[in-house]
Design a protein around this motif. Structure first.
Motif, mmCIF file in Angstrom:
data_model
loop_
_atom_site.group_PDB
_atom_site.id
_atom_site.type_symbol
_atom_site.label_atom_id
_atom_site.label_comp_id
_atom_site.label_asym_id
_atom_site.label_seq_id
_atom_site.Cartn_x
_atom_site.Cartn_y
_atom_site.Cartn_z
ATOM 1 N N MET A 1 0.715 -1.067 0.023
ATOM 2 C CA MET A 1 0.045 -0.111 -0.077
ATOM 3 C C MET A 1 0.961 1.250 0.270
ATOM 4 N N ASP A 2 0.674 2.025 -0.943
ATOM 5 C CA ASP A 2 1.430 3.436 -1.047
ATOM 6 C C ASP A 2 0.810 4.837 -0.490
ATOM 7 N N PHE A 3 1.210 5.198 0.541
ATOM 8 C CA PHE A 3 0.697 6.408 1.292
ATOM 9 C C PHE A 3 1.538 7.626 0.642
ATOM 10 N N GLU A 4 2.487 7.461 0.170
ATOM 11 C CA GLU A 4 3.301 8.634 -0.562
ATOM 12 C C GLU A 4 2.393 9.562 -1.519
ATOM 13 N N PRO A 5 1.427 9.231 -2.226
ATOM 14 C CA PRO A 5 0.780 10.471 -3.106
ATOM 15 C C PRO A 5 -0.087 11.052 -2.220
ATOM 16 N N TYR A 6 -0.399 10.847 -1.060
ATOM 17 C CA TYR A 6 -1.115 11.517 0.036
ATOM 18 C C TYR A 6 -0.438 12.594 0.869
ATOM 19 N N ARG A 7 0.893 12.567 0.687
ATOM 20 C CA ARG A 7 1.854 13.193 1.616
ATOM 21 C C ARG A 7 1.577 14.811 1.638
ATOM 22 N N GLY A 8 1.274 14.968 0.247
ATOM 23 C CA GLY A 8 1.108 16.689 0.268
ATOM 24 C C GLY A 8 0.047 17.084 0.720
ATOM 25 N N GLU A 9 -1.161 16.326 0.366
ATOM 26 C CA GLU A 9 -2.465 17.036 0.953
ATOM 27 C C GLU A 9 -2.594 16.940 2.481
ATOM 28 N N LEU A 10 -2.172 15.601 2.798
ATOM 29 C CA LEU A 10 -2.065 15.534 4.366
ATOM 30 C C LEU A 10 -1.270 16.718 5.221
ATOM 31 N N ALA B 1 -0.665 -0.238 10.989
ATOM 32 C CA ALA B 1 -2.177 -0.665 10.729
ATOM 33 C C ALA B 1 -2.556 -1.077 9.580
ATOM 34 N N ARG B 2 -1.774 -0.994 8.350
ATOM 35 C CA ARG B 2 -2.253 -1.227 7.062
ATOM 36 C C ARG B 2 -2.824 -2.807 7.026
ATOM 37 N N ASP B 3 -2.538 -3.587 7.949
ATOM 38 C CA ASP B 3 -3.396 -5.055 7.639
ATOM 39 C C ASP B 3 -4.739 -4.941 8.384
ATOM 40 N N ARG B 4 -5.197 -3.703 8.899
ATOM 41 C CA ARG B 4 -6.379 -3.709 9.475
ATOM 42 C C ARG B 4 -7.334 -2.828 8.375
ATOM 43 N N TYR B 5 -6.648 -2.274 7.589
ATOM 44 C CA TYR B 5 -7.375 -1.550 6.524
ATOM 45 C C TYR B 5 -8.454 -2.287 5.964
ATOM 46 N N ASP B 6 -9.619 -1.763 5.839
ATOM 47 C CA ASP B 6 -10.702 -2.351 5.117
ATOM 48 C C ASP B 6 -11.418 -1.517 3.920
ATOM 49 N N PRO B 7 -11.001 -1.799 2.713
ATOM 50 C CA PRO B 7 -11.452 -0.897 1.782
ATOM 51 C C PRO B 7 -12.934 -0.888 1.475
ATOM 52 N N ALA B 8 -13.652 -2.041 2.066
ATOM 53 C CA ALA B 8 -14.965 -1.805 2.095
ATOM 54 C C ALA B 8 -15.722 -0.617 2.910
ATOM 55 N N ARG B 9 -14.796 -0.371 3.777
ATOM 56 C CA ARG B 9 -15.531 0.760 4.902
ATOM 57 C C ARG B 9 -15.058 2.256 4.297
ATOM 58 N N ALA B 10 -14.073 2.487 3.910
ATOM 59 C CA ALA B 10 -13.441 3.613 3.420
ATOM 60 C C ALA B 10 -12.324 3.560 2.277
ATOM 61 N N SER B 11 -12.457 4.923 1.592
ATOM 62 C CA SER B 11 -11.105 4.753 0.873
ATOM 63 C C SER B 11 -9.835 4.940 1.483
ATOM 64 N N VAL B 12 -8.523 5.027 0.813
ATOM 65 C CA VAL B 12 -7.453 4.832 1.607
ATOM 66 C C VAL B 12 -7.177 6.639 1.862
ATOM 67 N N ARG B 13 -7.773 7.513 1.049
ATOM 68 C CA ARG B 13 -7.751 8.710 1.295
ATOM 69 C C ARG B 13 -8.667 8.953 2.618
ATOM 70 N N THR B 14 -9.706 8.632 2.634
ATOM 71 C CA THR B 14 -10.547 8.894 3.856
ATOM 72 C C THR B 14 -9.901 8.378 5.199
ATOM 73 N N TRP B 15 -9.225 7.156 5.061
ATOM 74 C CA TRP B 15 -8.675 6.330 6.065
ATOM 75 C C TRP B 15 -7.469 7.159 6.442
ATOM 76 N N LEU B 16 -6.593 7.769 5.622
ATOM 77 C CA LEU B 16 -5.505 8.446 6.048
ATOM 78 C C LEU B 16 -6.010 9.704 6.782
ATOM 79 N N TYR B 17 -6.940 10.578 6.412
ATOM 80 C CA TYR B 17 -7.424 11.460 7.032
ATOM 81 C C TYR B 17 -8.128 11.387 8.246
ATOM 82 N N ARG B 18 -8.737 9.999 8.754
ATOM 83 C CA ARG B 18 -9.197 9.827 9.819
ATOM 84 C C ARG B 18 -7.904 9.867 11.032
ATOM 85 N N ILE B 19 -6.807 9.263 10.516
ATOM 86 C CA ILE B 19 -5.731 9.032 11.290
ATOM 87 C C ILE B 19 -4.996 10.391 11.580
#
Length: 160
Positions: free
Chosen positions: A1-10, A38-56
């Motif tokens: 899972m690549d989080f780097e594309p979200y770094r700037g907006e975060l 927590a990447r192994d606990r991420y559930d794509p059915a619940r939220a997008s990666v972007r939404t999940w990262l913003y929650r964190i």
């Protein structure tokens, strides 16, 4: 899972929340570290990666804001002086707002990163600030914001 594309907006989000570029960088690092662990606990059915990262990131910002009092702004640093002729004595221990570096974003994308806007939003309580930035600036839906903050849609709309 690549989080780097979200770094700037975060980083921009955390800056809006914290008012300090350096603190925002630290919180983004903390966010990405938490997400990686927590990447192994991420559930794509619940939220997008972007939404999940913003929650964190939102939780990391709220935690960072709990640990400090309200940030003083240049216009409200103290009570009026009794002696208008007294020389000004700078308070060197005051944490000042920091502008977002110009090199990070183009001018058009920085409209809501202006120091005046970030300074104004700092007087709003932390959770209300999170709702304002997530809803009005980042245009998340009320349901997404409610999920990120662990509250209801009605509470998000009321807070806004």
């Amino acid at each position: 899972m690549d989080f780097e594309p979200y770094r700037g907006e975060l980083l921009a989000f955390c800056y809006r929340m914290l008012g300090s570029f350096h603190e925002a960088e630290d919180v983004v690092q903390e966010t990405l570290l938490r997400a990686w662990k927590a990447r192994d606990r991420y559930d794509p059915a619940r939220a997008s990666v972007r939404t999940w990262l913003y929650r964190i990131a939102t939780n990391a910002c709220l935690t960072a804001l709990e640990g400090r009092g309200r940030r003083p702004l240049p216009s409200g640093l103290g009570a009026p002086s009794d002696d208008p002729e007294a020389p000004l004595a700078p308070a060197l221990d005051v944490p000042w707002m920091e502008p977002f570096p110009d090199a990070r974003f183009d001018v058009q994308a920085r409209a809501d990163l202006r120091l005046a806007w970030v300074a104004a939003v700092q007087v709003v309580p932390a959770r209300q600030r999170a709702v304002l930035v997530l809803r009005d600036v980042l245009e998340f839906t009320a349901a997404e914001v409610a999920e990120q903050l662990g509250t209801t849609v009605a509470a998000v709309n009321s807070t806004l």
